[in-house]
Design a protein around this motif. Structure first.
Motif, PDB file in Angstrom:
ATOM      1  N   GLY A 192      59.645  34.063  46.368  1.00  0.00           N
ATOM      2  CA  GLY A 192      59.999  35.468  46.215  1.00  0.00           C
ATOM      3  C   GLY A 192      59.381  36.120  44.998  1.00  0.00           C
ATOM      4  N   ALA A 193      58.319  35.544  44.475  1.00  0.00           N
ATOM      5  CA  ALA A 193      57.604  36.132  43.335  1.00  0.00           C
ATOM      6  C   ALA A 193      56.590  37.121  43.892  1.00  0.00           C
ATOM      7  CB  ALA A 193      56.934  35.035  42.512  1.00  0.00           C
ATOM      8  N   ILE A 229      51.015  39.260  45.178  1.00  0.00           N
ATOM      9  CA  ILE A 229      50.026  40.335  45.344  1.00  0.00           C
ATOM     10  C   ILE A 229      48.787  40.047  44.505  1.00  0.00           C
ATOM     11  CG2 ILE A 229      49.593  42.790  44.913  1.00  0.00           C
ATOM     12  CD1 ILE A 229      52.720  43.124  45.466  1.00  0.00           C
ATOM     13  N   VAL A 230      48.998  39.688  43.247  1.00  0.00           N
ATOM     14  CA  VAL A 230      47.880  39.401  42.342  1.00  0.00           C
ATOM     15  C   VAL A 230      47.065  38.226  42.865  1.00  0.00           C
ATOM     16  CG1 VAL A 230      47.292  38.559  40.027  1.00  0.00           C
ATOM     17  CG2 VAL A 230      48.972  40.388  40.298  1.00  0.00           C
ATOM     18  N   LEU A 231      47.728  37.160  43.247  1.00  0.00           N
ATOM     19  CA  LEU A 231      47.008  35.973  43.710  1.00  0.00           C
ATOM     20  C   LEU A 231      46.354  36.163  45.069  1.00  0.00           C
ATOM     21  CD1 LEU A 231      49.356  33.113  42.477  1.00  0.00           C
ATOM     22  CD2 LEU A 231      47.073  33.692  41.635  1.00  0.00           C
ATOM     23  N   ALA A 232      46.936  36.972  45.926  1.00  0.00           N
ATOM     24  CA  ALA A 232      46.312  37.221  47.235  1.00  0.00           C
ATOM     25  C   ALA A 232      44.936  37.849  47.052  1.00  0.00           C
ATOM     26  CB  ALA A 232      47.200  38.102  48.101  1.00  0.00           C
ATOM     27  N   PHE A 233      44.842  38.813  46.147  1.00  0.00           N
ATOM     28  CA  PHE A 233      43.519  39.384  45.912  1.00  0.00           C
ATOM     29  C   PHE A 233      42.604  38.381  45.212  1.00  0.00           C
ATOM     30  CE2 PHE A 233      40.085  41.716  44.022  1.00  0.00           C
ATOM     31  CZ  PHE A 233      39.646  42.449  45.115  1.00  0.00           C
ATOM     32  N   THR A 234      43.152  37.518  44.393  1.00  0.00           N
ATOM     33  CA  THR A 234      42.362  36.473  43.738  1.00  0.00           C
ATOM     34  C   THR A 234      41.691  35.591  44.783  1.00  0.00           C
ATOM     35  OG1 THR A 234      43.799  36.502  41.806  1.00  0.00           O
ATOM     36  CG2 THR A 234      42.471  34.517  42.135  1.00  0.00           C
ATOM     37  N   VAL A 235      42.398  35.257  45.848  1.00  0.00           N
ATOM     38  CA  VAL A 235      41.828  34.465  46.941  1.00  0.00           C
ATOM     39  C   VAL A 235      40.683  35.222  47.601  1.00  0.00           C
ATOM     40  CG1 VAL A 235      42.269  33.488  49.238  1.00  0.00           C
ATOM     41  CG2 VAL A 235      43.907  33.109  47.383  1.00  0.00           C
ATOM     42  N   ILE A 236      40.899  36.500  47.878  1.00  0.00           N
ATOM     43  CA  ILE A 236      39.852  37.309  48.504  1.00  0.00           C
ATOM     44  C   ILE A 236      38.604  37.316  47.635  1.00  0.00           C
ATOM     45  CG2 ILE A 236      39.196  39.661  49.174  1.00  0.00           C
ATOM     46  CD1 ILE A 236      42.213  40.076  49.909  1.00  0.00           C
ATOM     47  N   GLU A 237      38.789  37.621  46.364  1.00  0.00           N
ATOM     48  CA  GLU A 237      37.660  37.699  45.440  1.00  0.00           C
ATOM     49  C   GLU A 237      36.953  36.352  45.299  1.00  0.00           C
ATOM     50  OE1 GLU A 237      36.743  39.564  41.059  1.00  0.00           O
ATOM     51  OE2 GLU A 237      38.753  38.791  41.439  1.00  0.00           O
ATOM     52  N   ALA A 238      37.728  35.292  45.130  1.00  0.00           N
ATOM     53  CA  ALA A 238      37.129  33.966  44.969  1.00  0.00           C
ATOM     54  C   ALA A 238      36.354  33.561  46.214  1.00  0.00           C
ATOM     55  CB  ALA A 238      38.208  32.928  44.654  1.00  0.00           C
TER      56      ALA A 238
END
Length: 147
Positions: free
Chosen positions: A52-53, A58-67
């Motif tokens: 539930g964080a 949200i921050v890490l989801a975009f990190t996956v996209i970018e990586a």
């Protein structure tokens, strides 16, 4: 704060099943080019989501996209995320997620991207936002077909 307590096991399992349904659905479609770092971060996204964080999700989801775009682009040097998204022809939703991620990690004192009131009273809206970020993450992660 109630959201700092671990969720009940049935809630964790429900979130886990929701998350993993995307993995199973996309993996059945074929072979994909995936980056090592992006793959590793998906585990972090799942842990944050199940607990539930929402902002971290949200921050890490975009990190996956970018990586993943960086790792599979074939470019010899690192590119800015906005340029990666342009080359991917990702559309408005991906750019909106990039901007949201940037707002969350680069504080603007007069305009906070998240407030303690949202953490207390806006849990449902944050959860919805996290789910939308995960949907985009999987869409981008499994977008480039492999051989």
């Amino acid at each position: 704060m109630e959201h700092l307590d671990p969720p009940p096991p049935d809630q964790w399992n429900k979130r886990r099943a929701w998350f993993e349904s995307f993995i199973f659905d996309y993996e059945e479609r074929g072979s994909y080019l995936v980056g090592e770092q992006a793959s590793a971060f998906i585990c972090e996204v799942q842990a944050c989501f199940c607990s539930g964080a929402w902002a971290a999700t949200i921050v890490l989801a975009f990190t996956v996209i970018e990586a993943n775009l960086q790792e599979t682009s074939g470019a010899s040097k690192k590119q800015r995320s906005i340029d990666l998204l342009r080359s991917y022809n990702s559309g408005q939703k991906f750019d909106a997620l990039r901007k949201r991620r940037n707002a969350l990690i680069h504080a603007t004192p007069d305009y906070p991207a998240i407030t303690i009131d949202q953490q207390w009273d806006g849990r449902e809206a944050l959860e919805f936002e996290a789910k939308e970020a995960i949907k985009l993450m999987f869409m981008a992660f499994y977008s480039q077909t492999g051989t």
